[in-house]
Design a protein around this motif. Sequence first.
Motif, PDB file in Angstrom:
ATOM      1  N   VAL A 219      51.359  38.042  16.688  1.00 57.26           N
ATOM      2  CA  VAL A 219      50.782  37.293  15.529  1.00 57.26           C
ATOM      3  C   VAL A 219      52.122  36.861  14.854  1.00 57.26           C
ATOM      4  O   VAL A 219      52.204  35.689  14.308  1.00 57.26           O
ATOM      5  CB  VAL A 219      49.873  38.114  14.827  1.00 57.26           C
ATOM      6  N   ALA A 220      53.125  37.804  14.811  1.00 59.17           N
ATOM      7  CA  ALA A 220      54.336  37.450  14.104  1.00 59.17           C
ATOM      8  C   ALA A 220      54.945  36.317  14.647  1.00 59.17           C
ATOM      9  O   ALA A 220      55.470  35.428  14.003  1.00 59.17           O
ATOM     10  CB  ALA A 220      55.340  38.721  14.051  1.00 59.17           C
ATOM     11  N   LEU A 221      54.987  36.128  16.057  1.00 57.51           N
ATOM     12  CA  LEU A 221      55.515  35.107  16.732  1.00 57.51           C
ATOM     13  C   LEU A 221      54.727  33.727  16.618  1.00 57.51           C
ATOM     14  O   LEU A 221      55.403  32.617  16.129  1.00 57.51           O
ATOM     15  CB  LEU A 221      55.262  35.301  18.215  1.00 57.51           C
TER      16      LEU A 221
ATOM     17  N   VAL B   9      56.087  42.398  22.990  1.00 55.91           N
ATOM     18  CA  VAL B   9      55.298  42.333  21.686  1.00 55.91           C
ATOM     19  C   VAL B   9      54.125  42.857  22.006  1.00 55.91           C
ATOM     20  O   VAL B   9      53.475  42.807  23.387  1.00 55.91           O
ATOM     21  CB  VAL B   9      55.255  40.995  21.217  1.00 55.91           C
ATOM     22  N   ASP B  10      53.463  43.548  21.028  1.00 51.98           N
ATOM     23  CA  ASP B  10      52.053  43.975  21.259  1.00 51.98           C
ATOM     24  C   ASP B  10      51.356  42.945  20.524  1.00 51.98           C
ATOM     25  O   ASP B  10      51.975  41.884  20.221  1.00 51.98           O
ATOM     26  CB  ASP B  10      51.757  45.368  20.721  1.00 51.98           C
ATOM     27  N   TYR B  11      50.049  43.096  20.138  1.00 55.93           N
ATOM     28  CA  TYR B  11      49.280  42.123  19.290  1.00 55.93           C
ATOM     29  C   TYR B  11      49.867  41.581  18.181  1.00 55.93           C
ATOM     30  O   TYR B  11      49.832  40.427  17.660  1.00 55.93           O
ATOM     31  CB  TYR B  11      47.799  42.302  19.373  1.00 55.93           C
TER      32      TYR B  11
ATOM     33  N   ALA C 191      45.887  39.833  13.684  1.00 62.01           N
ATOM     34  CA  ALA C 191      45.914  38.419  12.444  1.00 62.01           C
ATOM     35  C   ALA C 191      45.351  39.069  11.379  1.00 62.01           C
ATOM     36  O   ALA C 191      45.809  38.947  10.131  1.00 62.01           O
ATOM     37  CB  ALA C 191      45.512  37.071  13.001  1.00 62.01           C
ATOM     38  N   ILE C 192      43.965  39.636  11.461  1.00 61.62           N
ATOM     39  CA  ILE C 192      43.411  40.065  10.273  1.00 61.62           C
ATOM     40  C   ILE C 192      43.989  41.166   9.737  1.00 61.62           C
ATOM     41  O   ILE C 192      44.356  41.287   8.452  1.00 61.62           O
ATOM     42  CB  ILE C 192      41.968  40.382  10.614  1.00 61.62           C
ATOM     43  N   ALA C 193      44.366  42.154  10.498  1.00 63.17           N
ATOM     44  CA  ALA C 193      45.093  43.468  10.037  1.00 63.17           C
ATOM     45  C   ALA C 193      46.364  43.165   9.374  1.00 63.17           C
ATOM     46  O   ALA C 193      46.615  43.892   8.537  1.00 63.17           O
ATOM     47  CB  ALA C 193      45.390  44.456  11.252  1.00 63.17           C
TER      48      ALA C 193
ATOM     49  N   ARG D 195      48.581  27.409  11.163  1.00 59.37           N
ATOM     50  CA  ARG D 195      48.607  27.266  12.510  1.00 59.37           C
ATOM     51  C   ARG D 195      47.367  27.133  13.378  1.00 59.37           C
ATOM     52  O   ARG D 195      46.231  27.433  12.789  1.00 59.37           O
ATOM     53  CB  ARG D 195      49.239  28.796  13.104  1.00 59.37           C
ATOM     54  N   HIS D 196      47.486  26.584  14.613  1.00 61.07           N
ATOM     55  CA  HIS D 196      46.287  26.372  15.386  1.00 61.07           C
ATOM     56  C   HIS D 196      46.868  26.994  16.788  1.00 61.07           C
ATOM     57  O   HIS D 196      47.729  26.583  17.170  1.00 61.07           O
ATOM     58  CB  HIS D 196      45.811  24.814  15.519  1.00 61.07           C
TER      59      HIS D 196
END
Lengths: 130, 130, 99
Positions: C86-88, C80-82, B27-29, B124-125
């Motif tokens: 995140v996109a999901l 999916v990868d990580y 997420a940070i990336a 989002r949570h």
Amino acid sequence: MILIVILRLVNKLKTIFFVIDKPIHGNVCSQEFLDIALMAAAFDLHVIVLFEGDGVNALLKNQQPETLGLKQVSPVLSALSIYDINEVLVEKESMELWRLSPEQFVIPVTSVPRVELSQQLNSADVVFSF
Amino acid sequence: MKISVQINASPYQHQAADTAWGFIQAAIAAGHEVYRVFFYHDGVYNAARDSRPPSDERDIVKRWSTLRVEHNVDLVVCVSSAQRRGLLETSVAKKVAGYEHALADGFRIAGLGLLMEAVIDSDRHITFGE
Amino acid sequence: MLFIINKSATQSHALSDCVKKAYAGDVILLIEHAVYSVVEIKPPAVFQALRENVSVCALQPDLLVRGLDKERCYDFLEYVDYSGFVALVENNKPIRSCF
């Protein structure tokens, strides 16, 4: 003061579902889970509590957890309305599966079919589960 | 996008902390802001200062501490969950247990209000658990 | 709605319940032990009730961890990868973790 009012109006827009879909006895999780629901209501969020699956049994009258030294959940359920949480839903299919009806429950509930619940849940901002 | 994360499971015994870690890094990336990580239920053990895994194993607690240092992510441990599980807040710890810090560097202890704030302020949570 | 399941269908009812509750447009993401349930077994019990336009994704790193080859998995799956995870999360609301 005005800021607080605005903040409250903004908060109102967020709908938070709390789903209880598993047995509640034997661990502290359900108790801690309901604490979040009460806190959300105290923050003026729009809180909806949903019971489904095994979780519908949490609503049964005449639970005696104190016989094992465990804490009663019913008082917290009764406290929901004090916190202005008046939307307590039960999945219709789950209630039928367990052959239960609302008069067997400690608090008033609304029975909602799965397909309608899906729509309601999809309009929520956050869904909490444990 | 602002994302808040909740972790409900203890480290090592469940994969939750590892999955959350992978998710947060990604997420940070991707340029998102991880607004807060809130540790609840047994998740509070992710903050245990005295955790000492063998040297050939990942150090989950230390990993969280680096997240605070490197990305300034707010790491909040729920006070009531923590008290129940023996991780005492500093003032209480000093008084009743004779030690200063139960929590590792980078974590802070607080109430459910901060979870609510995260829910209100985030887009989002997401919850990771058992 | 993004459903996240972390247990296999033989470990818990979460996945089979979720399949019943997911309607068109919903996404089911399988992570952790739930990825065992993407291995094609006969009869293909758990996904039989899956409605149209419900997508099922599996977190690829969790397949790798467990030595599960894609060749053994259902062909309707997406991986999916990580960053895909995140996109999901970015593209779906709300998120429901089913424990």
